[in-house]
Design a protein around this motif. Structure first.
Motif, PDB file in Angstrom:
ATOM      1  N   ARG A 129       0.831  -1.207   0.000  1.00 48.55           N
ATOM      2  CA  ARG A 129       0.000   0.000   0.000  1.00 48.55           C
ATOM      3  C   ARG A 129       0.862   1.250   0.000  1.00 48.55           C
ATOM      4  NH1 ARG A 129      -2.912  -3.352   3.480  1.00 48.55           N
ATOM      5  NH2 ARG A 129      -1.928  -2.440   5.310  1.00 48.55           N
TER       6      ARG A 129
ATOM      7  N   ASP B 198       2.086   1.867  -3.395  1.00 54.00           N
ATOM      8  CA  ASP B 198       1.084   2.510  -4.252  1.00 54.00           C
ATOM      9  C   ASP B 198       1.084   4.022  -4.036  1.00 54.00           C
ATOM     10  OD1 ASP B 198       0.361   0.113  -5.299  1.00 54.00           O
ATOM     11  OD2 ASP B 198      -1.360  -0.187  -3.959  1.00 54.00           O
ATOM     12  N   SER B 199       1.286   4.408  -2.779  1.00 56.73           N
ATOM     13  CA  SER B 199       1.251   5.834  -2.458  1.00 56.73           C
ATOM     14  C   SER B 199       2.545   6.529  -2.834  1.00 56.73           C
ATOM     15  CB  SER B 199       1.002   6.036  -0.955  1.00 56.73           C
ATOM     16  OG  SER B 199      -0.199   5.442  -0.573  1.00 56.73           O
TER      17      SER B 199
ATOM     18  N   VAL C 170     -14.370   2.053   4.014  1.00 59.72           N
ATOM     19  CA  VAL C 170     -13.056   1.585   3.556  1.00 59.72           C
ATOM     20  C   VAL C 170     -12.500   0.581   4.559  1.00 59.72           C
ATOM     21  CG1 VAL C 170     -10.723   2.269   2.886  1.00 59.72           C
ATOM     22  CG2 VAL C 170     -12.643   3.819   2.471  1.00 59.72           C
TER      23      VAL C 170
ATOM     24  N   ASP D 230      -5.355  -5.788   0.851  1.00 61.43           N
ATOM     25  CA  ASP D 230      -5.823  -4.857  -0.177  1.00 61.43           C
ATOM     26  C   ASP D 230      -6.954  -3.971   0.351  1.00 61.43           C
ATOM     27  OD1 ASP D 230      -4.068  -5.768  -2.175  1.00 61.43           O
ATOM     28  OD2 ASP D 230      -5.357  -7.508  -2.513  1.00 61.43           O
ATOM     29  N   VAL D 231      -7.020  -2.757  -0.177  1.00 59.68           N
ATOM     30  CA  VAL D 231      -8.061  -1.811   0.209  1.00 59.68           C
ATOM     31  C   VAL D 231      -9.372  -2.201  -0.456  1.00 59.68           C
ATOM     32  CG1 VAL D 231      -8.816   0.597   0.096  1.00 59.68           C
ATOM     33  CG2 VAL D 231      -6.407   0.063   0.535  1.00 59.68           C
TER      34      VAL D 231
ATOM     35  N   GLU E  65     -13.341  -0.888  -0.918  1.00 59.47           N
ATOM     36  CA  GLU E  65     -14.254   0.246  -0.762  1.00 59.47           C
ATOM     37  C   GLU E  65     -15.682  -0.213  -1.017  1.00 59.47           C
ATOM     38  OE1 GLU E  65     -11.084   3.596  -2.423  1.00 59.47           O
ATOM     39  OE2 GLU E  65     -12.983   3.259  -3.453  1.00 59.47           O
TER      40      GLU E  65
ATOM     41  N   ALA F 122      -3.739   2.689   6.539  1.00 60.67           N
ATOM     42  CA  ALA F 122      -4.033   2.617   5.104  1.00 60.67           C
ATOM     43  C   ALA F 122      -5.494   2.955   4.839  1.00 60.67           C
ATOM     44  CB  ALA F 122      -3.701   1.226   4.581  1.00 60.67           C
TER      45      ALA F 122
ATOM     46  N   ARG G 264      -6.750   6.035   2.567  1.00 60.18           N
ATOM     47  CA  ARG G 264      -7.608   5.833   1.394  1.00 60.18           C
ATOM     48  C   ARG G 264      -8.923   6.604   1.545  1.00 60.18           C
ATOM     49  NH1 ARG G 264      -7.799   6.714  -3.035  1.00 60.18           N
ATOM     50  NH2 ARG G 264      -9.840   6.296  -3.878  1.00 60.18           N
TER      51      ARG G 264
ATOM     52  N   ALA H 241      -8.170  10.219   0.938  1.00 58.26           N
ATOM     53  CA  ALA H 241      -7.908  10.438  -0.493  1.00 58.26           C
ATOM     54  C   ALA H 241      -9.214  10.429  -1.284  1.00 58.26           C
ATOM     55  CB  ALA H 241      -6.959   9.352  -1.013  1.00 58.26           C
ATOM     56  N   TRP H 242     -10.129   9.549  -0.920  1.00 55.64           N
ATOM     57  CA  TRP H 242     -11.432   9.497  -1.602  1.00 55.64           C
ATOM     58  C   TRP H 242     -12.164  10.819  -1.398  1.00 55.64           C
ATOM     59  CZ3 TRP H 242     -16.512   9.907   0.031  1.00 55.64           C
ATOM     60  CH2 TRP H 242     -17.493   9.545  -0.904  1.00 55.64           C
TER      61      TRP H 242
END
Lengths: 186, 304
Positions: free
Chosen positions: A163, A166-167, B69, B76-77, B79, B122, B126, B129-130
């Motif tokens: 992760r 990715d960032s 999230v 893995d993220v 959503e 994380a 995320r 960021a969304w």
């Protein structure tokens, strides 16, 4: 817990309960997906050392996730704020003060104090005092070689690095790839 | 060199003066948010979820636009769009504070707490960021992380939000340890003051905490349609988010640095602001140390 750390965190939780005027208190440490009581003080909590509750629930779980101190005064019949530890100590607290025990690798546990004597709720002074003591506890707990708090499993580490990659690909992509290759090779 | 050939910064300032430019003396609370209701402003609450049907929220939550999230077992993220609950009550509390100040603002839940402890930083990142991608006017983030390795990703997202015109309001952390993203200049970091008046906030001259707002014994909405007395910087941040929503609804042209300037100009007490907001002052450190030492000395040696 090691002989060096146990007296320190025990003294810290006893000091926190005494100085804030709480009835019972404990320090919970994350071990995988549960929180374990590693030190406790007070008539109902003293025997709670070693008890385990699910992580991510109740006030302790929220504070561990959010990394924010909180003091609340739930209704007596509100079981949500005390999910987990209420069953351990045998009652639902009327006031809860919960502080993250932080280290450089994040919150490794929480200091939780319940039922302020002679008052409906803990004060902001209590929050600040407990925050200072919880900070010391965080340093002590982070030194535990046996505590897995803050030390992820290899697959968790790989996911975390992926992760981050990715960032920020330039900084983390190579090490993420190397770790994934190591895991794949068994 | 003709005037038109010069770079913008070197031209005469009179030719660049924007119409309607105000002086600092014009920045009063009445000018800033007088008559405003938050109409037209979208606020993201990045937290434990929002109980959208809580009676004190009066339907202000855009339920279908929310997002949950989580991090799955593979790291893995994930959503999930649409309705979700509040895992704890904290997000509902923050939403209720914003709504009480800006009743016509529309709120969206960005749930990042309640999906388990693994990869929580994380999930925070995320979710934030969304919210930035979605272009929310105000983003309330009453949480953070002390994991240093996440500082740079948060820094970049917060900068992106700043330049995209989102005001990101964060709760300062009381601990004397770096906590992200509340330390960044691109966010507005808030700690508690002693006020009971939700509109009475203070400017703090010692950053990174820039403002102080009510956060002690705040009566907040909570999960299960209830209310609860709560204390923490978590509840100070949404006060500033709510006032910022009011300002934004009346002055949509303002960019984040201008919003901060308006907040500064309308702070209740600039001169007497506490010296070290969100942390123990030197006096408090002495008092707290004395209390802790006294408590420890009375206990004697701890049992191994």
């Amino acid at each position: 817990m090691t002989d060096e750390v146990a007296p320190v965190v025990q003294a810290l939780v006893e000091a926190a309960v005494h100085a804030t005027g709480g009835t019972d208190g404990w320090i919970l440490v994350r071990r995988d997906e549960v929180l374990e009581v590693v030190a406790a003080a007070g008539p109902a909590a003293a025997a709670a050392v070693g008890a385990r509750i699910p992580a991510g629930v109740g006030t302790a779980g929220f504070v561990l996730e959010s990394d924010q101190p909180i003091a609340i005064a739930p209704d007596a019949d509100d079981e949500r704020a005390s999910t987990g530890m209420a069953a351990v100590i045998g009652r639902r607290p009327a006031s809860v003060l919960c502080i993250p025990c932080d280290s450089d690798s994040g919150a490794v546990g929480v200091l939780e104090i319940v039922d302020k004597l002679g008052s409906e709720k803990f004060s902001f002074d209590d929050v600040e005092l407990a925050t200072m003591l919880a900070g010391i506890a965080g340093v002590a707990l982070a030194a535990l070689p046996s505590a897995r708090a803050g030390v992820p499993l290899p697959n968790e580490l790989a996911g975390e690095l992926r992760r981050l990659a990715d960032s920020d690909p330039g900084r983390y992509a190579t090490v993420a790839t190397l770790l994934a290759a190591l895991l794949a090779s068994g | 060199m003709g005037d038109s050939d010069r770079p913008a910064y070197s031209r005469d300032s009179l030719s660049l003066r924007l119409p309607g430019t105000l002086s600092l003396d014009d920045l009063t609370p009445e000018w800033a948010w007088g008559g405003a209701t938050g109409r037209g402003v979208r606020v993201a609450i990045v937290d434990s979820g929002i109980e959208a049907d809580h009676p004190d929220l009066h339907g202000c939550v855009d339920v279908d636009r929310g997002i949950f999230v989580t991090i799955d077992s593979a790291g893995d993220v994930v959503e999930a769009r649409g309705p979700h609950d509040d895992a704890f009550g904290h997000g509902t509390a923050c939403a209720g504070i914003v709504h009480s100040l800006a009743p016509d603002a529309r709120l969206t839940s960005v749930k990042v707490i309640g999906g388990g402890l693994g990869g929580k930083a994380a999930a925070f990142l995320r979710g934030l960021a969304w919210a930035v991608d979605e272009g929310f006017d105000v983003i309330n983030l009453s949480l953070g992380t002390t994991k240093r390795e996440w500082a740079l990703p948060f820094y970049e997202i917060c900068d992106e939000g700043y330049f995209r015109n989102s005001l990101i309001v964060t709760a300062a952390n009381n601990i004397v340890r770096p906590s992200f993203p509340s330390l960044f200049a691109s966010v507005t970091s808030v700690a508690c003051n002693m006020s009971r008046d939700p509109f009475r906030f203070h400017y703090n001259p010692e950053p990174p905490t820039e403002f102080l707002a009510p956060g002690i014994d705040v009566d907040v909405a909570w999960r299960g349609g209830s209310r609860m007395s709560s204390t923490g910087n978590s509840f100070a941040a949404p006060h500033i988010a709510g006032i910022a929503a009011l300002i934004r609804s009346k002055h949509p042209e303002l960019r984040p640095f201008q919003l901060k300037t308006v907040l500064w100009a309308t702070a209740a007490n600039v001169v007497e602001a506490p010296r070290m907001a969100g942390r123990l002052s030197r006096t408090m450190q002495r008092v707290a140390s004395a209390r802790a030492s006294a408590a420890l000395s009375q206990l004697g040696p701890a049992a191994p």
